[in-house]
Write a protein that holds these residues in place. Sequence first.
Motif, PDB file in Angstrom:
ATOM      1  N   GLU A 120       0.851  -1.182   0.000  1.00 11.77           N
ATOM      2  CA  GLU A 120       0.000   0.000   0.000  1.00 11.77           C
ATOM      3  C   GLU A 120       0.890   1.235   0.000  1.00 11.77           C
ATOM      4  OE1 GLU A 120      -2.817   2.365   3.185  1.00 11.77           O
ATOM      5  OE2 GLU A 120      -2.843   0.174   3.188  1.00 11.77           O
ATOM      6  N   ARG A 122       1.065   5.420   0.341  1.00  8.72           N
ATOM      7  CA  ARG A 122       0.366   6.591   0.857  1.00  8.72           C
ATOM      8  C   ARG A 122       1.266   7.809   0.645  1.00  8.72           C
ATOM      9  NH1 ARG A 122      -3.446   7.270   5.424  1.00  8.72           N
ATOM     10  NH2 ARG A 122      -3.211   9.364   6.311  1.00  8.72           N
ATOM     11  N   GLU A 124       1.655  11.981   1.149  1.00  3.22           N
ATOM     12  CA  GLU A 124       1.148  13.073   1.960  1.00  3.22           C
ATOM     13  C   GLU A 124       1.876  14.362   1.604  1.00  3.22           C
ATOM     14  OE1 GLU A 124       2.081  11.528   5.761  1.00  3.22           O
ATOM     15  OE2 GLU A 124       0.190  10.452   5.981  1.00  3.22           O
ATOM     16  N   GLU A 130      -5.054  14.685   5.612  1.00  6.35           N
ATOM     17  CA  GLU A 130      -5.495  13.707   4.635  1.00  6.35           C
ATOM     18  C   GLU A 130      -4.419  13.486   3.588  1.00  6.35           C
ATOM     19  OE1 GLU A 130      -8.222  11.884   4.706  1.00  6.35           O
ATOM     20  OE2 GLU A 130      -8.757  12.810   6.621  1.00  6.35           O
ATOM     21  N   PRO A 131      -4.231  12.232   3.146  1.00  4.27           N
ATOM     22  CA  PRO A 131      -3.198  11.971   2.129  1.00  4.27           C
ATOM     23  C   PRO A 131      -3.597  12.534   0.780  1.00  4.27           C
ATOM     24  CG  PRO A 131      -4.477   9.981   2.587  1.00  4.27           C
ATOM     25  CD  PRO A 131      -4.919  11.008   3.589  1.00  4.27           C
ATOM     26  N   GLN A 134      -3.745   7.659  -1.941  1.00  2.00           N
ATOM     27  CA  GLN A 134      -3.578   6.416  -1.195  1.00  2.00           C
ATOM     28  C   GLN A 134      -3.984   5.269  -2.111  1.00  2.00           C
ATOM     29  OE1 GLN A 134      -5.574   6.375   2.557  1.00  2.00           O
ATOM     30  NE2 GLN A 134      -4.539   4.550   3.281  1.00  2.00           N
ATOM     31  N   ARG A 136      -4.365   1.322  -2.736  1.00  2.00           N
ATOM     32  CA  ARG A 136      -4.496  -0.045  -2.243  1.00  2.00           C
ATOM     33  C   ARG A 136      -4.941  -0.906  -3.437  1.00  2.00           C
ATOM     34  NH1 ARG A 136      -8.072   2.420   1.754  1.00  2.00           N
ATOM     35  NH2 ARG A 136      -6.954   2.809   3.677  1.00  2.00           N
ATOM     36  N   ASP A 322      -1.696   8.002  13.204  1.00  2.00           N
ATOM     37  CA  ASP A 322      -1.507   7.106  12.061  1.00  2.00           C
ATOM     38  C   ASP A 322      -0.234   6.302  12.269  1.00  2.00           C
ATOM     39  OD1 ASP A 322      -1.870   5.832   9.733  1.00  2.00           O
ATOM     40  OD2 ASP A 322      -1.561   7.555   8.428  1.00  2.00           O
ATOM     41  N   ARG A 325       2.892   5.081   9.520  1.00  2.00           N
ATOM     42  CA  ARG A 325       2.944   5.734   8.224  1.00  2.00           C
ATOM     43  C   ARG A 325       3.583   7.121   8.273  1.00  2.00           C
ATOM     44  NH1 ARG A 325      -1.872   2.815   8.302  1.00  2.00           N
ATOM     45  NH2 ARG A 325      -2.143   1.403   6.554  1.00  2.00           N
TER      46      ARG A 325
END
Length: 501
Positions: A120, A122, A124, A130-131, A134, A136, A322, A325
């Motif tokens: 995954e 991510r 930022e 909020e990213p 993201q 997946r 979080d 991450r």
Amino acid sequence: MTTTAGTADAAGEPVADRRLHPMSWLFVLIQHLKQFIVPLLILVFAGRGDRNELYSLIGVGLLVLAALWRYFTYRYGIGPNGLVVRSGLLNRSLRVIPFVRIQNVAVHQTVLHRVFGVAEVRMESAAGKEPEAQMRVLTLADAMALETLVRRRGADPAQAVEERADSLLRLSPAEVLRLGLVSNGGLVLVGAGIAAALQTVPDFNGRVPERALRGGMHWLFGRVEGYHLDAAGYALLAAATIALVAVALKTLSVTLALLRYYGFDLSEQGRRLTAERGLLARWRTTVPRRRIQAWTLEEGVLHRLLKRRRLAVDTVGADEHDEGRALKELAPIASPRTCDRLIAHLLPHARWEALEWRALPNAAWWRLFLPDVPWTLLAAFALYWHLDGWSLLALLWLPWSAFKAQRRARRMGYAMDAELVAVREGWWRRHWRFAELDKLQALQLTRSPLDRRCGTATLWLDTAGAGALSPPLRIRFLPADEARRLYDRLAGALAGRPLRW
């Protein structure tokens, strides 16, 4: 397929022509099911046999359809300068993300990710929690290549000059075991489990705890009474029970440390730092060095016994909740010399080891002692109704609190030079908090009624990315004149410096 600079349209913009990994729908489904897993388990194992309860499983089927819908409607593309993401069919969304806006890149692999060879990703920015994107999930090769593209601002990896990655810190298994010994992860996990049970398990706030407690106490006293112990025997038994619980919690803490920090490797490639860790699940986080806003050096009693410290940082855009991450720790555990070496390498102009510390007035100890007085008196008063005269033993906390306040006052201090401002506090658990002057965003001078009475003030220093659990960057109990001079000096320094974040 390796992720390189992708196709673009006539205007040079990237085209969203790539799909995620074919198994990405499964990971999206798992992410949706996390919030329903506890009620679902309760339904399966604690259900009362009513078949109508199984109709709630229709929701799981809808989540499966939603996960498949996301897979078939999600596209992304990579261009020379940015990333484009398109999602939705009826309600469409198109986002173009320049590489220069992406600051933090996190690559995450759970055990299931590693089974399928995927990860995954991510991404930022410094704009918010909020990213920016993201994904997946992608194949591991695509995820690592995408991270490389972001690091090189979109240059083609086949044409760019490969930057050498220098390892700054690697934790051996023995160091990870030490980390488990000094941490309280087991206690936090048990407390979180009890809190979750209070919110989700039916009747947990009522009959279930009471029945379990009564049953456990009845069984325990029934076993103990058979040995006909005297007062000393009961005391030894209580001590052994406490020791057993402590050993169990520490064992759990060591296990969690091995799962989270096994194979920890902090490396530097160009102007970016990368931290990789994890035994079963793997986390890989990359962040530019300039995004580090403040530093925290900590040590507790067990740290000092093992001659170790912890070096943590605040970064822009990092979410403190979080886990895994965001780059929060440059050295989860390391020797004082290693921590100083890291600081000297990453802040070469700060002269951390050469700072001249200024102590605060020792007379401020009673300000640290004062808050404990009303709580101690209130505890003694509350215990009086159950223990009578024995409740006065609670007042023994006051001499210890006074001694602790005096020791804390002796260690409090601050330091400042042309590049860095730092504060230190604590005695039982110590910390050093510091930041570059270029990273300070605001100054605040406050005076409470007690400060005005005592002629003191508190200087607050604000940086971006500070978490609620991080020690505050403040200088307390300063004489008012000294606080004003320090405030004016810092304000003048900030006025002539651009903010770097």
